[in-house]
Write an enzyme that holds these catalytic residues in place. Structure first.
Site, PDB file in Angstrom:
ATOM      1  N   LYS A 194      18.253   5.148  -3.204  1.00 38.50           N
ATOM      2  CA  LYS A 194      18.197   3.967  -2.327  1.00 38.50           C
ATOM      3  C   LYS A 194      16.987   3.142  -2.758  1.00 38.50           C
ATOM      4  O   LYS A 194      15.854   3.471  -2.450  1.00 38.50           O
ATOM      5  CB  LYS A 194      18.026   4.423  -0.862  1.00 38.50           C
ATOM      6  CG  LYS A 194      18.652   3.527   0.173  1.00 38.50           C
ATOM      7  CD  LYS A 194      18.001   2.180   0.416  1.00 38.50           C
ATOM      8  CE  LYS A 194      16.675   2.175   1.123  1.00 38.50           C
ATOM      9  NZ  LYS A 194      16.043   0.823   0.972  1.00 38.50           N
ATOM     10  N   GLY A 247       6.739   5.636  -0.658  1.00 34.61           N
ATOM     11  CA  GLY A 247       6.610   4.459   0.197  1.00 34.61           C
ATOM     12  C   GLY A 247       5.414   4.616   1.114  1.00 34.61           C
ATOM     13  O   GLY A 247       4.483   5.386   0.825  1.00 34.61           O
ATOM     14  N   SER A 248       5.456   3.920   2.219  1.00 32.81           N
ATOM     15  CA  SER A 248       4.298   3.902   3.118  1.00 32.81           C
ATOM     16  C   SER A 248       4.181   5.214   3.897  1.00 32.81           C
ATOM     17  O   SER A 248       5.160   5.939   4.088  1.00 32.81           O
ATOM     18  CB  SER A 248       4.442   2.739   4.099  1.00 32.81           C
ATOM     19  OG  SER A 248       5.618   2.929   4.864  1.00 32.81           O
ATOM     20  N   THR A 249       2.980   5.459   4.375  1.00 30.35           N
ATOM     21  CA  THR A 249       2.737   6.667   5.174  1.00 30.35           C
ATOM     22  C   THR A 249       3.548   6.635   6.470  1.00 30.35           C
ATOM     23  O   THR A 249       4.099   7.659   6.892  1.00 30.35           O
ATOM     24  CB  THR A 249       1.224   6.799   5.441  1.00 30.35           C
ATOM     25  OG1 THR A 249       0.597   7.067   4.172  1.00 30.35           O
ATOM     26  CG2 THR A 249       0.910   7.908   6.409  1.00 30.35           C
ATOM     27  N   GLY A 252       6.980   7.555   5.629  1.00 24.65           N
ATOM     28  CA  GLY A 252       6.953   8.968   5.220  1.00 24.65           C
ATOM     29  C   GLY A 252       7.010   9.896   6.433  1.00 24.65           C
ATOM     30  O   GLY A 252       7.738  10.900   6.448  1.00 24.65           O
ATOM     31  N   GLU A 270       5.517  10.747  -1.353  1.00 27.42           N
ATOM     32  CA  GLU A 270       4.453  10.062  -2.112  1.00 27.42           C
ATOM     33  C   GLU A 270       4.119   8.812  -1.315  1.00 27.42           C
ATOM     34  O   GLU A 270       4.871   7.843  -1.348  1.00 27.42           O
ATOM     35  CB  GLU A 270       4.958   9.649  -3.504  1.00 27.42           C
ATOM     36  CG  GLU A 270       5.477  10.770  -4.360  1.00 27.42           C
ATOM     37  CD  GLU A 270       4.366  11.625  -4.914  1.00 27.42           C
ATOM     38  OE1 GLU A 270       3.198  11.182  -4.911  1.00 27.42           O
ATOM     39  OE2 GLU A 270       4.659  12.755  -5.331  1.00 27.42           O
ATOM     40  N   CYS A 305      -0.116   1.982  -5.506  1.00 23.97           N
ATOM     41  CA  CYS A 305      -0.522   3.006  -4.525  1.00 23.97           C
ATOM     42  C   CYS A 305      -1.897   3.572  -4.825  1.00 23.97           C
ATOM     43  O   CYS A 305      -2.675   3.853  -3.921  1.00 23.97           O
ATOM     44  CB  CYS A 305       0.507   4.127  -4.485  1.00 23.97           C
ATOM     45  SG  CYS A 305       0.810   4.834  -6.113  1.00 23.97           S
ATOM     46  N   GLU A 404      -4.525   0.615   4.402  1.00 22.27           N
ATOM     47  CA  GLU A 404      -3.996   0.203   3.104  1.00 22.27           C
ATOM     48  C   GLU A 404      -3.493  -1.237   3.204  1.00 22.27           C
ATOM     49  O   GLU A 404      -2.636  -1.543   4.041  1.00 22.27           O
ATOM     50  CB  GLU A 404      -2.834   1.122   2.686  1.00 22.27           C
ATOM     51  CG  GLU A 404      -2.324   0.797   1.304  1.00 22.27           C
ATOM     52  CD  GLU A 404      -1.108   1.622   0.902  1.00 22.27           C
ATOM     53  OE1 GLU A 404      -0.203   1.810   1.728  1.00 22.27           O
ATOM     54  OE2 GLU A 404      -1.063   2.079  -0.253  1.00 22.27           O
TER      55      GLU A 404
HETATM   56  P1  NAD Z   1       8.116   1.304   2.737  1.00 25.55           P
HETATM   57  O1  NAD Z   1       7.667   2.597   3.297  1.00 25.55           O
HETATM   58  O2  NAD Z   1       8.210   0.141   3.635  1.00 25.55           O
HETATM   59  O3  NAD Z   1       9.557   1.458   2.060  1.00 25.55           O
HETATM   60  C1  NAD Z   1       9.799   2.421   1.058  1.00 25.55           C
HETATM   61  C2  NAD Z   1      11.294   2.727   1.021  1.00 25.55           C
HETATM   62  O4  NAD Z   1      11.645   3.361   2.246  1.00 25.55           O
HETATM   63  C3  NAD Z   1      12.181   1.486   0.908  1.00 25.55           C
HETATM   64  O5  NAD Z   1      13.283   1.775   0.074  1.00 25.55           O
HETATM   65  C4  NAD Z   1      12.641   1.271   2.350  1.00 25.55           C
HETATM   66  O6  NAD Z   1      13.863   0.607   2.452  1.00 25.55           O
HETATM   67  C5  NAD Z   1      12.772   2.701   2.838  1.00 25.55           C
HETATM   68  N1  NAD Z   1      12.713   2.881   4.299  1.00 25.55           N
HETATM   69  C6  NAD Z   1      12.102   2.083   5.208  1.00 25.55           C
HETATM   70  N2  NAD Z   1      12.285   2.583   6.453  1.00 25.55           N
HETATM   71  C7  NAD Z   1      13.015   3.723   6.327  1.00 25.55           C
HETATM   72  C8  NAD Z   1      13.507   4.694   7.245  1.00 25.55           C
HETATM   73  N3  NAD Z   1      13.293   4.579   8.540  1.00 25.55           N
HETATM   74  N4  NAD Z   1      14.186   5.748   6.752  1.00 25.55           N
HETATM   75  C9  NAD Z   1      14.393   5.883   5.433  1.00 25.55           C
HETATM   76  N5  NAD Z   1      13.969   4.984   4.509  1.00 25.55           N
HETATM   77  C10 NAD Z   1      13.273   3.917   4.952  1.00 25.55           C
HETATM   78  O7  NAD Z   1       7.138   1.017   1.502  1.00 25.55           O
HETATM   79  P2  NAD Z   1       7.128  -0.237   0.557  1.00 25.55           P
HETATM   80  O8  NAD Z   1       6.555  -1.393   1.304  1.00 25.55           O
HETATM   81  O9  NAD Z   1       8.440  -0.386  -0.109  1.00 25.55           O
HETATM   82  O10 NAD Z   1       6.093   0.238  -0.573  1.00 25.55           O
HETATM   83  C11 NAD Z   1       4.724   0.193  -0.407  1.00 25.55           C
HETATM   84  C12 NAD Z   1       4.185   1.547  -0.035  1.00 25.55           C
HETATM   85  O11 NAD Z   1       4.571   2.510  -1.019  1.00 25.55           O
HETATM   86  C13 NAD Z   1       2.681   1.589  -0.003  1.00 25.55           C
HETATM   87  O12 NAD Z   1       2.261   2.276   1.133  1.00 25.55           O
HETATM   88  C14 NAD Z   1       2.315   2.363  -1.273  1.00 25.55           C
HETATM   89  O13 NAD Z   1       1.078   3.014  -1.225  1.00 25.55           O
HETATM   90  C15 NAD Z   1       3.452   3.315  -1.358  1.00 25.55           C
HETATM   91  N6  NAD Z   1       3.581   3.854  -2.718  1.00 25.55           N
HETATM   92  C16 NAD Z   1       3.166   5.138  -2.953  1.00 25.55           C
HETATM   93  C17 NAD Z   1       3.228   5.661  -4.248  1.00 25.55           C
HETATM   94  C18 NAD Z   1       2.768   7.080  -4.543  1.00 25.55           C
HETATM   95  O14 NAD Z   1       3.043   7.578  -5.639  1.00 25.55           O
HETATM   96  N7  NAD Z   1       2.092   7.739  -3.621  1.00 25.55           N
HETATM   97  C19 NAD Z   1       3.727   4.871  -5.285  1.00 25.55           C
HETATM   98  C20 NAD Z   1       4.143   3.569  -4.995  1.00 25.55           C
HETATM   99  C21 NAD Z   1       4.071   3.070  -3.711  1.00 25.55           C
END
Ligand code: NAD
Length: 503
Positions: A194, A247-249, A252, A270, A305, A404
């Protein structure tokens, strides 16, 4: 589209306009629209132009994709192939990614506003390297035999987990998709990917290239859609055995809840970061460290990140360091992402820019000193641009230091003792990454051991070397991407004990 000649801005622009963009989900062995018929716009942050309407998958589509993945796994069409056969398909996929470098780079640039020079030289070839790295690895791994009594044989075999739901963000769309899909597929799993609703285009194209490489039907599926719909349906699905999330904490944590509320699927997270960059007073090359600090924190407009957004400088060299840092930051200016000379492009979208600017406002209100940047800049009409932004006179309590931002905003603080630097660095909820700059070997040992971060880089901001795992401590998540550790993550150990009768 695969010319070897370097293209100029006008050529990239016209290729972009002529590009035929695939917008549908890939389920089973074909592209298909969402069951509801709904689509969502892909707006390029380069100029605010709508470049596509992409299928907005919902729970019905996720059901179909997971069903296809489950069937392929149960049939063993991929999982039961010898590792050497899986290797060939993944290597072919890596080759196809390289053959389609221009097209994929253009999709990534239009979608996410990343400079074309970086997508075509780093992101896309980097994603290809990830597939070939796991292709190369998978037929060289041995299982284990346990030291049981002589009348028995204990086998510890690594098996694929089953159906993996991979949920990825928008900042390195194809690269992070590759970090998930390549090891998961190499290990024999079936995958439902996804992509972020903000950057789905390269993932959609990847699915077709995987099929062309020889991936059997249903093994690799891509469902573009919203997090709250397709993402949530995947995280809650009873037939998904593991969710691998970046994605975001905050999301997560939601993934953990969804896994617990459904089938207790495994999760790998992550998540976010707020990484410290500690410059000690014995740093060998102040100018080099200052340049590296600026390049690291402003790379990809700070949408990284591991971005070292908290700069901690020894008080005795702070003035000299800041002078040099500001010179380098001043040379980093936003440019048109379709211009090959651009190294700093657009932010992902209007909503994200507004969020980043709200942090700037918060820093100003809290009494921090804005040294440079802090506002939207005009590069291409209707585009989403903001230059490097640096705050000094910040304190540990300020929101710009604690949360962040995920944009081009650096907070600078100074320290007097090594212990103070370690305490400031660790004073965060996150623990993804940390950098230290010093020539003292004993200090390197002391400080790196005390920093609570999944990666500590010394006299470096880090490297994309596939042999090094990445992953966080604390609220930056758990589970490692990259390296052989990712293969461990996508497998489970089965113990088989055999009793011999005539021993
Ligand atoms: P996000 O958490 O908003 O979204 C990430 C993914 O999760 C997207 O595909 C989104 O559609 C999906 N998502 C959103 N809500 C969901 C839910 N309720 N259930 C399941 N999936 C859902 O993050 P973002 O804005 O896309 O990315 C930025 C974040 O990603 C930052 O916090 C960054 O630090 C983190 N990030 C971490 C790493 C790492 O390796 N630790 C790498 C890259 C980015």
């Amino acid at each position: 589209m695969n010319s070897k000649k370097a293209l100029n801005r006008e050529q990239w622009q016209s290729l972009g306009k002529a590009l035929k963009i695939e917008t549908r989900a890939w389920i089973g062995e074909t592209y298909c629209t969402s069951t509801s018929g709904k689509t969502m716009p892909v707006i390029s942050p380069i100029d605010g132009r709508e470049v596509a309407q992409v299928s907005q998958c919902g729970s019905d589509d996720v059901n179909r994709a997971v069903g296809a993945a489950r069937s392929s796994f149960a049939a063993g069409s991929w999982a039961m192939q010898p590792p050497g056969a899986r290797k060939q398909v993944l290597q072919r996929l890596a080759d196809l990614i390289l053959e389609h470098n221009e097209e994929l780079a253009l999709l990534e640039t239009l979608d996410a506003g990343k400079p074309i020079g970086l997508t075509s030289n780093n992101d896309i070839p980097g994603a290809a390297r990830v597939f070939s790295w796991y292709a190369e690895a998978i037929d060289k791994l041995y299982d284990q035999v346990a030291p049981v009594a002589h009348d028995g044989l204990g086998l510890l075999r690594r098996e694929p987990i089953g159906v993996i739901g991979a949920i990825v963000p928008w900042n390195f769309p194809l690269m992070i998709a590759a970090w998930k899909a390549a090891p998961a597929l190499a290990a024999g799993n079936s995958v439902v990917l996804k992509p972020s609703e903000k950057s789905p285009l390269t993932a959609i194209r990847l699915a077709e290239l995987a099929a062309e490489a020889g991936m059997p039907e249903g093994v690799f599926n891509v469902v573009p859609g919203l997090g709250s719909e397709a993402g949530d349906a995947l995280a809650r699905h009873a037939e998904v055995d593991m969710v691998s999330f970046t994605g975001s904490t905050a999301v997560g944590k939601q993934i953990m809840r969804s896994a617990a509320d459904s089938n207790m699927k495994q999760v790998s997270l992550e998540c976010g970061g707020k990484s410290p960059n500690i410059i000690f007073d014995d740093v060998a090359d102040v100018a080099g460290a200052a340049a590296a600090a600026a390049m690291a924190v402003f790379y990809n407009c700070g949408q990284v990140c591991v971005s070292p957004t908290r700069l901690l400088v020894a008080a005795s060299i702070a003035d000299e360091f800041m002078e040099k840092l500001l010179v380098v930051a001043g040379q980093i200016t936003p440019g048109d992402p379709l211009d090959p000379s651009t190294t700093y492009g657009a932010l992902i979208d209007e909503a994200h820019l507004a969020r980043v600017l709200s942090f700037v406002e918060s820093g100003n209100k809290a009494g921090a000193t804005l040294l440079t940047g802090g506002e939207r800049t005009q590069v291409v009409e209707n585009g989403v641009y903001m230059g490097p932004t640096i705050f000094s006179d910040v304190t540990q309590e300020m929101k710009i230091v604690r949360e962040e931002i995920f944009g081009p905003v650096l907070s600078v603080m100074s320290f007097r003792t090594e212990q103070e630097a370690i305490e400031m660095a660790n004073d965060t909820d996150y623990g993804l990454h940390a950098c230290i700059w010093t020539e003292d070997m004993n200090r390197i040992n002391r400080v790196s051991r005390q920093l609570r971060a999944g990666t500590v880089c010394v006299n470096s901001n880090g490297t994309l070397d596939m042999s090094l795992p990445v992953g966080g401590f604390r609220q930056s998540g758990f589970g490692k991407d990259r390296s052989l550790m990712a293969l461990e993550k996508y497998t489970q150990v089965k113990t088989t004990f055999i009793q011999f009768r005539d021993a």
